[in-house]
Design a protein around this motif. Structure first.
Motif, short mmCIF file in Angstrom:
data_model
loop_
_atom_site.label_atom_id
_atom_site.label_comp_id
_atom_site.label_asym_id
_atom_site.label_seq_id
_atom_site.Cartn_x
_atom_site.Cartn_y
_atom_site.Cartn_z
N GLY A 241 12.46 -15.87 1.59
CA GLY A 241 11.25 -16.26 2.32
C GLY A 241 10.50 -15.14 3.00
N MET A 242 10.96 -13.89 2.88
CA MET A 242 10.24 -12.77 3.48
C MET A 242 9.18 -12.25 2.52
SD MET A 242 13.22 -10.50 5.36
CE MET A 242 14.25 -10.29 3.90
N LYS A 243 8.08 -11.72 3.07
CA LYS A 243 7.09 -11.09 2.20
C LYS A 243 7.62 -9.74 1.73
CE LYS A 243 2.54 -10.77 3.14
NZ LYS A 243 1.31 -10.17 3.72
N ALA A 244 7.51 -9.48 0.44
CA ALA A 244 7.88 -8.19 -0.13
C ALA A 244 6.63 -7.34 -0.29
CB ALA A 244 8.57 -8.38 -1.49
N PHE A 245 6.58 -6.21 0.40
CA PHE A 245 5.46 -5.28 0.22
C PHE A 245 5.95 -4.13 -0.65
CE2 PHE A 245 2.39 -2.01 0.82
CZ PHE A 245 1.20 -2.67 1.08
N GLU A 246 5.39 -4.03 -1.86
CA GLU A 246 5.83 -3.02 -2.83
C GLU A 246 4.89 -1.81 -2.78
OE1 GLU A 246 8.67 -3.64 -4.53
OE2 GLU A 246 8.74 -5.53 -3.42
N TYR A 247 5.50 -0.64 -2.68
CA TYR A 247 4.70 0.59 -2.66
C TYR A 247 5.18 1.50 -3.79
CZ TYR A 247 1.91 4.43 -0.99
OH TYR A 247 0.97 5.43 -0.92
N PRO A 248 4.27 2.14 -4.53
CA PRO A 248 4.66 2.76 -5.81
C PRO A 248 5.49 4.03 -5.76
CG PRO A 248 2.34 3.17 -5.35
CD PRO A 248 2.81 2.19 -4.32
N SER A 249 5.56 4.69 -4.61
CA SER A 249 6.34 5.94 -4.58
C SER A 249 6.82 6.25 -3.18
CB SER A 249 5.50 7.12 -5.08
OG SER A 249 6.21 8.34 -4.91
N PRO A 250 8.11 6.60 -3.04
CA PRO A 250 8.60 7.01 -1.72
C PRO A 250 8.15 8.41 -1.34
CG PRO A 250 10.33 7.24 -3.36
CD PRO A 250 9.16 6.62 -4.07
N LEU A 251 7.51 9.12 -2.27
CA LEU A 251 7.14 10.51 -2.05
C LEU A 251 5.86 10.70 -1.24
CD1 LEU A 251 7.90 11.83 -5.66
CD2 LEU A 251 9.32 12.12 -3.62
N HIS A 252 5.14 9.61 -0.97
CA HIS A 252 3.88 9.71 -0.22
C HIS A 252 4.18 9.75 1.28
CE1 HIS A 252 1.72 7.72 -3.90
NE2 HIS A 252 2.21 8.91 -4.17
N ILE A 253 4.72 10.87 1.70
CA ILE A 253 5.30 11.01 3.03
C ILE A 253 4.27 10.79 4.14
CG2 ILE A 253 6.59 12.56 4.55
CD1 ILE A 253 8.07 11.71 1.95
N LYS A 254 3.05 11.25 3.95
CA LYS A 254 2.05 11.15 5.01
C LYS A 254 1.35 9.79 5.05
CE LYS A 254 1.15 16.12 5.16
NZ LYS A 254 0.15 17.21 4.97
N ILE A 255 1.44 9.04 3.96
CA ILE A 255 0.75 7.74 3.88
C ILE A 255 1.64 6.61 4.40
CG2 ILE A 255 -0.22 6.03 2.27
CD1 ILE A 255 -1.01 8.40 0.47
#
Length: 518
Positions: A241-255
């Motif tokens: 039941g939790m929302k999953a927020f998917e982000y394409p790369s863990p390498l975007h350190i500043k974002i």
């Protein structure tokens, strides 16, 4: 919140588990989002899975292992469930593994179709991978598939989403749920077959181990070709039941730090390396809203624990432990019982067995058995090599307390025989970490004509020298055999796409350095 662990709840297909979650948490509940910021409800996800799945079914066969090469995104999640809606087996391909390993994975799994996205290939400059894949499989772009979705497909999807019973492919919990490939941090990746029950069981085990709130948001920057990213970052939130927020790369350190705050993230999944970098890059309180952080794949440093506490207050960093073969979580710490230096408590429903390792006092080699442990490894002929009595050999040497809390002492492969004594390479890395906590280190063993093997420290610390290591070892009473005398300084310690240290690449670096010295 946490639920009682009921093993009877494991015996269901993944799509059935998705439908059950919709019934429990509400058809209109927003459950999935990515960087495009177009959130999907349960019904949106199910409808999209039926629409896309129907088109994929047109050029694949039931039971076919279909390659999926996508970053963490809504598209990856929809594609995963689209394949399940029509009885296909998602085979998640590691696009960071290199051409040889990627082609090898497709050949091992018998993948004849690979689903990817033109936008992803363009942004990642992965054209060489596509050229190589096209020699063993047909590459299909999701943009082309979506363009072919017509009115009849949309009507079918709407009907199927409203009354899924007659339309969902009939599969058994014991049928394959996904094929994944091990990280290859110590050699050639293996193909792992996880059943649908394995994946559902691991979600249920985690939900019974840690209190989870359906109002929370799970932020997942880890790739779905990594089991931690797939189970922890996709299946766990969506099925609870939790929302999953998917982000394409863990390498975007500043974002990522600013995005954590903007998305009101409650849980962050990552590795120690990335969490440390996010904390350092954060200019304000971006991580303060997190309920906790879960780290896997590598040891969490004391420096990371302390950095998070100093900058963001009481945000526990929970170290966990798993293996692709266990879908993947075996143990994890809890927000209200977080024991630094351990990898947490064993999940409910799991059994352990320790076997002594010659020359290594204390602890033992860990074997695990449970409903989340794989069906087996893929053989070259496409069949599955099953486990003896369901026991999986983790290859890790561990200590287990009476209340089933686990401490990793090292991998069996991560021990060297120096002067007739077994020495932990992990312990040697810990020595370097204690002396230079802000740097990355890796210790490997090299042949030695006098002592059998010798320890070599590969580090990104420019002023590293063995004298500091010897002094620290003496101050804590560590044996001198555990101190690397040879130090190789590199600009950067190589890591895999999963965030794990790439020991294969490090071994090659050390061997090349040895040849130059000779």
């Amino acid at each position: 919140m946490s639920r009682e662990y009921d093993p009877r709840e494991n015996a269901k297909s993944l799509f059935s588990a998705l439908l059950d979650a919709r019934a429990r948490y509400g058809a209109k509940k927003l459950i999935l989002e990515d960087q495009d910021r177009n959130p999907l409800s349960y019904t949106d996800l199910i409808r999209a899975a039926f629409a896309l799945g129907r088109k994929i079914a047109g050029f694949t066969k039931k039971g076919e292992r279909v390659g999926v090469m996508l970053p963490a995104s809504s598209a990856a999640v929809v594609t995963f469930f689209a394949l399940h809606a029509f009885g296909r087996v998602p085979t998640m391909l590691n696009f960071t593994a290199g051409i040889r390993n990627l082609k090898g994975a497709c050949e091992l799994a018998g993948v004849t179709h690979v689903l990817t996205a033109q936008k992803f290939i363009e942004q990642g400059q992965l054209h060489d991978l596509i050229d190589a894949l096209e020699t063993v499989s047909k590459v299909v772009y999701l943009e082309d598939v979506r363009e072919s979705v017509g009115l009849a497909d949309k009507l079918f999807a709407a009907t199927a989403a409203a009354m899924p019973g007659p339309f969902v492919a009939k599969t058994k919990p014991s049928d394959p749920g996904v094929i994944l490939f091990t990280s290859g941090s110590f050699g050639v990746p293996k193909g792992v077959v996880l059943t649908q029950e394995n994946l559902v069981a691991n979600v249920n085990q985690i939900a019974a181990h840690i209190d989870l709130d359906p109002d929370w948001v799970m932020f997942n920057p880890l790739p779905t070709f990594h089991c931690f990213g797939l189970t922890g970052g996709v299946l766990l939130p969506i099925l609870t039941g939790m929302k999953a927020f998917e982000y394409p790369s863990p390498l975007h350190i500043k974002i990522i730090p600013a995005l954590l705050k903007d998305t009101k993230a409650s849980i962050l999944l990552a590795t120690d390396t990335f969490v440390n970098q996010y904390a350092r890059a954060s200019a304000g309180d971006e991580l303060s809203g997190l309920k906790f952080i879960v780290c896997g794949a590598e040891k969490v440093r004391e420096e990371t624990h302390n950095l998070i506490r100093e900058k963001f207050g009481d945000v526990p960093v929970l170290e966990g432990y798993g293996a692709t073969e266990a879908a993947p979580v075996i143990a994890v710490n809890k927000p209200n019982d977080n024991r630094r230096g351990t990898v947490g408590g064993l999940l409910p429903g799991m059994e352990t067995r320790l076997e002594s390792v010659e020359g290594i006092p204390g602890g033992g080699r860990l074997y695990v058995r449970g409903p989340n442990v794989m069906a087996g490894y893929l053989r070259p002929d496409g069949s599955i090599e099953t486990l003896a009595d369901g026991w999986h050999d983790t290859g890790d040497v561990v200590d287990v307390t009476k209340d089933h809390w686990i401490t990793i002492l090292g991998r069996v492969k991560r021990f060297a025989k120096v002067g007739g004594e077994m020495v932990s390479l992990t312990a040697a890395e810990d020595l370097a970490l204690a002396v230079w906590p802000d740097s990355r280190h890796a210790v490997i063993a090299m042949p030695d004509t006098k002592k059998g093997e010798r320890l070599v420290l590969v580090t990104d610390r420019r002023d590293a020298e063995s004298g500091s290591l010897v002094a620290h070892a003496q101050s804590i009473g560590a044996p001198e055999l555990a101190v690397p005398r040879k130090i190789i300084k590199v600009p950067e310690i190589p890591v895999l796409g999963t965030g794990k240290t790439d020991y294969v690449a490090i071994q090659r670096m050390a061997e090349a350095e040895g040849r130059r010295a000779a």
